[in-house]
Design a protein around this motif. Structure first.
Motif, PDB file in Angstrom:
ATOM      1  N   PRO A 446      -5.768  10.173  -6.763  1.00 43.00           N
ATOM      2  CA  PRO A 446      -5.526   8.760  -6.444  1.00 43.00           C
ATOM      3  C   PRO A 446      -5.777   7.827  -7.630  1.00 43.00           C
ATOM      4  O   PRO A 446      -5.393   6.660  -7.600  1.00 43.00           O
ATOM      5  N   ARG A 447      -6.398   8.367  -8.701  1.00 39.84           N
ATOM      6  CA  ARG A 447      -6.824   7.502  -9.818  1.00 39.84           C
ATOM      7  C   ARG A 447      -5.681   7.207 -10.779  1.00 39.84           C
ATOM      8  O   ARG A 447      -5.803   6.358 -11.650  1.00 39.84           O
ATOM      9  N   SER A 495      -8.183  -3.331   3.748  1.00 41.27           N
ATOM     10  CA  SER A 495      -8.174  -3.749   2.339  1.00 41.27           C
ATOM     11  C   SER A 495      -9.121  -2.869   1.532  1.00 41.27           C
ATOM     12  O   SER A 495     -10.259  -2.617   1.957  1.00 41.27           O
ATOM     13  N   VAL A 496      -8.637  -2.428   0.387  1.00 42.69           N
ATOM     14  CA  VAL A 496      -9.515  -1.729  -0.549  1.00 42.69           C
ATOM     15  C   VAL A 496     -10.387  -2.796  -1.201  1.00 42.69           C
ATOM     16  O   VAL A 496      -9.892  -3.880  -1.530  1.00 42.69           O
ATOM     17  N   LYS A 497     -11.678  -2.531  -1.369  1.00 45.59           N
ATOM     18  CA  LYS A 497     -12.560  -3.520  -1.996  1.00 45.59           C
ATOM     19  C   LYS A 497     -12.015  -3.859  -3.387  1.00 45.59           C
ATOM     20  O   LYS A 497     -11.626  -2.942  -4.136  1.00 45.59           O
ATOM     21  N   PRO A 498     -11.993  -5.145  -3.740  1.00 49.84           N
ATOM     22  CA  PRO A 498     -11.346  -5.535  -5.006  1.00 49.84           C
ATOM     23  C   PRO A 498     -11.857  -4.754  -6.212  1.00 49.84           C
ATOM     24  O   PRO A 498     -11.063  -4.351  -7.064  1.00 49.84           O
ATOM     25  N   ASP A 499     -13.160  -4.453  -6.257  1.00 52.64           N
ATOM     26  CA  ASP A 499     -13.686  -3.749  -7.436  1.00 52.64           C
ATOM     27  C   ASP A 499     -13.335  -2.257  -7.433  1.00 52.64           C
ATOM     28  O   ASP A 499     -13.612  -1.548  -8.398  1.00 52.64           O
ATOM     29  N   LYS A 500     -12.732  -1.776  -6.335  1.00 52.84           N
ATOM     30  CA  LYS A 500     -12.368  -0.345  -6.275  1.00 52.84           C
ATOM     31  C   LYS A 500     -10.866  -0.119  -6.485  1.00 52.84           C
ATOM     32  O   LYS A 500     -10.428   1.022  -6.649  1.00 52.84           O
ATOM     33  N   ARG A 501     -10.105  -1.215  -6.431  1.00 56.28           N
ATOM     34  CA  ARG A 501      -8.635  -1.041  -6.483  1.00 56.28           C
ATOM     35  C   ARG A 501      -8.187  -0.371  -7.774  1.00 56.28           C
ATOM     36  O   ARG A 501      -7.269   0.449  -7.763  1.00 56.28           O
ATOM     37  N   GLN A 502      -8.843  -0.704  -8.861  1.00 52.11           N
ATOM     38  CA  GLN A 502      -8.504  -0.110 -10.162  1.00 52.11           C
ATOM     39  C   GLN A 502      -8.752   1.390 -10.169  1.00 52.11           C
ATOM     40  O   GLN A 502      -8.112   2.125 -10.905  1.00 52.11           O
ATOM     41  N   GLN A 503      -9.710   1.805  -9.341  1.00 56.29           N
ATOM     42  CA  GLN A 503     -10.095   3.227  -9.348  1.00 56.29           C
ATOM     43  C   GLN A 503      -9.163   4.101  -8.518  1.00 56.29           C
ATOM     44  O   GLN A 503      -9.078   5.297  -8.758  1.00 56.29           O
ATOM     45  N   ILE A 504      -8.519   3.520  -7.501  1.00 59.75           N
ATOM     46  CA  ILE A 504      -7.581   4.318  -6.690  1.00 59.75           C
ATOM     47  C   ILE A 504      -6.229   3.587  -6.557  1.00 59.75           C
ATOM     48  O   ILE A 504      -5.790   3.242  -5.465  1.00 59.75           O
ATOM     49  N   PRO A 505      -5.567   3.378  -7.699  1.00 62.48           N
ATOM     50  CA  PRO A 505      -4.322   2.606  -7.654  1.00 62.48           C
ATOM     51  C   PRO A 505      -3.182   3.310  -6.909  1.00 62.48           C
ATOM     52  O   PRO A 505      -2.332   2.660  -6.310  1.00 62.48           O
ATOM     53  N   ALA A 506      -3.164   4.659  -6.941  1.00 61.76           N
ATOM     54  CA  ALA A 506      -1.984   5.358  -6.396  1.00 61.76           C
ATOM     55  C   ALA A 506      -1.812   5.155  -4.888  1.00 61.76           C
ATOM     56  O   ALA A 506      -0.689   4.925  -4.435  1.00 61.76           O
ATOM     57  N   PRO A 507      -2.879   5.240  -4.086  1.00 58.71           N
ATOM     58  CA  PRO A 507      -2.686   5.003  -2.648  1.00 58.71           C
ATOM     59  C   PRO A 507      -3.035   3.570  -2.228  1.00 58.71           C
ATOM     60  O   PRO A 507      -3.215   3.314  -1.034  1.00 58.71           O
TER      61      PRO A 507
END
Ligand SMILES: [Fe+2]
Length: 583
Positions: A446-447, A495-507
């Motif tokens: 997912p990264r 919603s993905v937590k804003p600070d985590k979106r960068q870590q799992i961009p694919a899904p």
């Protein structure tokens, strides 16, 4: 006591067996005949369910069919008089339905007179409600079936307490949230059965700039009919022509006739999009307006239901209950604190619902079952898997096969995913419902933002605007998403937590949400262990999960998995304990 539920002659034909109040097997016919959403008579699904339960047809005591031709008879007669072609179609379907005992006997080469089972007709929406309430971990709940059309109604609601359901209201034909969504989906040039899901994904790219017109297309307010809504019928045709659902004789593929009228184009100030035509910003805005109005009405209905029922929990089914984007907003937009959506919320689920309806509502038996996982389909032995691998001649294609103990298998597989490879993952019993939930899945890292494009180009061939979904260790949900309520069947988007979106961009979808599957060790120990191994390696307790198929029903057998693997360009395949990689 053995009860067979059959959804026949209707989209998503399926079968299920309930023994002494517990579900033993449930599967869609499409997994066997390989025709997506197949209708017709689900003979192969029934055969599998009997085999899994170790029963002969003569040992079935009750057969439950989710259709009651006598429901809303007055409304049906009213429309039958106005639409002779519609009346003929209803008569044709009715003949098929009354012939189900004969079809069953015929499929099993038995004398119809030798069938000892009692047949029960369960109204479509009561079967939807039963599929959700009697599978949910709630002793009491509010109930809602939000759907296209079944037994001449689109929507039904009520309450459940212990083993009883009480129906409190319904919305009858021609008013339907499902048909509303289907009509605008067609208008946007997506004409295939089931394309509503694509448009829900597209909606995230637009702005709901036409909300005012959409409030005319679906009317809803404090003074609506009970909890219900009404369609602005000028925008539709189905109330004049009948909803023309037809099934191709050759392969039983369902198609729905045109639902929208000329008025749609006039009021939306744009012609209908041609299928395969360019997707312009205005189409995305229309999709967003469609979705926004659906949410207003759906969540509004749920608010009223919460107030009337005074319940904290809600059980959902019906095709509209697949709208995971709307479902994810229930916690903030309504007083409900607990949500359960049946994994086969569409019409496949009627087979389970009708069978459980007979057990509880007709036979008055107490509750003893919770559906906390979705693995009710066929599984295959180690020998069967081995035979399928050998028959595919992997060495001649440049692949090697390793037979590994679980710890080693998971370690190597997690490393393959972390290395950016695309993995086919085939384990245990097939999933019930349209989502792959870690037994017939394609799993990826997912990264990597490029993973979406890789999967689409090499394997899935889907529209680029459609999101892929994340599977997360259930215990980590609240750390990565704004909500932590269980979503074991991928029916809620958070919603993905804003600070985590960068870590799992694919899904993560363009609006920052993910249609999440929360995975517990209890529900799927091996999939949980795989995600844990990936987390140990990368620090990320999430994998990208998409269904194991390529524009076909999800693979069912190891032969189909191996075939799909070699046909597409996956990098590695796990089947049971076997790992296949490039040599
Ligand atoms: Fe339905």
């Amino acid at each position: 006591m053995n009860i067979l539920g059959i959804n026949a002659y209707h989209g998503n034909a399926s079968a299920a067996i309930v023994c002494d109040g517990k579900l033993v097997a449930a599967v869609e016919e499409e997994r066997f005949n390989r025709v997506k959403y197949a209708a017709g008579f689900p003979a192969q699904a029934i055969r599998y369910c009997l085999q899994e339960a170790g029963l002969k047809l003569s040992e079935i005591e009750h057969v439950a069919v989710p259709r009651n031709p006598y429901a809303r008879l007055a409304t049906k007669l009213f429309y039958a008089l106005r639409m002779p072609s519609f009346a003929r179609e209803r008569a044709r379907v009715l003949t098929k339905f009354t012939g189900i005992p004969e079809a069953l006997a015929h499929a099993f080469d038995a004398d119809p007179k030798a069938l000892l089972a009692r047949f029960h007709r369960v109204e479509h929406h009561q079967a939807h409600l039963a599929s959700s309430f009697y599978c949910a971990p709630f002793d009491q709940a509010a109930l809602l079936s939000a759907d296209g059309l079944g037994d001449f109604a689109s929507t039904m609601w009520g309450t459940g307490l212990g083993n009883r359901m009480q129906i409190q209201g319904a919305v009858a034909f021609p008013h339907s949230l499902g048909l509303y969504y289907s009509a605008v989906t067609q208008y946007l040039g997506f004409l295939k059965f089931g394309d509503e899901y694509k448009v829900m994904g597209l909606a995230a790219y637009g702005q709901p700039e036409q909300s005012e017109v959409f409030r005319e297309i679906v009317k809803f307010g404090e003074t609506g009919n009970g909890n219900g809504f009404r369609l602005g019928l000028d925008f539709f045709t189905h109330h004049r022509t009948g909803p023309e659902m037809s099934w191709a004789e050759a392969d039983k593929t369902p198609t729905l006739g045109r639902l929208f009228s000329e008025q749609m184009g006039k009021r939306l100030r744009a012609p209908a999009r041609a299928p395969e035509g360019p997707l312009e910003p205005r189409h995305k805005n229309l999709a967003a307006s469609l979705q926004a109005r659906l949410e207003e009405v759906y969540l509004g209905m749920l608010r009223k239901l919460a107030k009337q029922s005074q319940r904290r929990a809600v059980s959902l089914a019906g095709g509209v209950a697949f709208n995971c984007v709307a479902n994810g907003k229930i916690f903030d937009a309504t007083p409900f604190e607990h949500v359960y959506v049946h994994p086969a919320a569409g019409d496949a689920g009627l087979a389970v619902g009708a069978a459980l309806y007979v057990w509880h509502q007709i036979l008055d038996k107490p509750r003893s079952f919770v559906m906390d996982h979705a693995y009710w389909g066929p599984s295959f032995s180690r020998q069967q898997i081995q035979r399928a691998i050998t028959a595919s001649e992997p060495a001649s294609k440049g692949f090697v096969v390793a037979d590994l103990p679980e710890g080693e298998l998971l370690k190597r597989t997690a490393a393959i995913i972390a290395d950016g490879k695309v993995l086919g993952w085939f384990q245990g019993r097939a999933e019930w419902g349209p989502r792959a939930l870690g037994n017939r899945s394609i799993v990826a890292d997912p990264r990597r933002p490029e993973m979406k494009e890789i999967l689409n180009r090499r394997i899935k061939h889907r529209e680029v605007f459609r999101p892929f979904a994340p599977s997360i260790l259930a215990e980590e949900t609240g750390t990565w998403f704004e909500k932590s309520h269980p979503s074991p069947f991928m029916t809620l988007a958070y919603s993905v937590k804003p600070d985590k979106r960068q870590q799992i961009p694919a899904p993560t979808h363009v609006d920052g949400t993910g249609r999440v599957q929360t995975v517990t060790r209890e529900a799927n120990p091996r999939y949980h262990a795989l995600i844990s191994a990936f987390r140990d390696l990368t620090g990320v307790p999430v994998v990208l999960n998409t269904s194991f198929n390529d524009n076909e029903p999800i693979v069912c057998t190891p032969e189909e998995a191996v075939d799909c693997f070699f046909r597409t360009q996956m990098d590695a395949l796990v089947l049971g304990d076997f790992l296949i990689t490039k040599s």
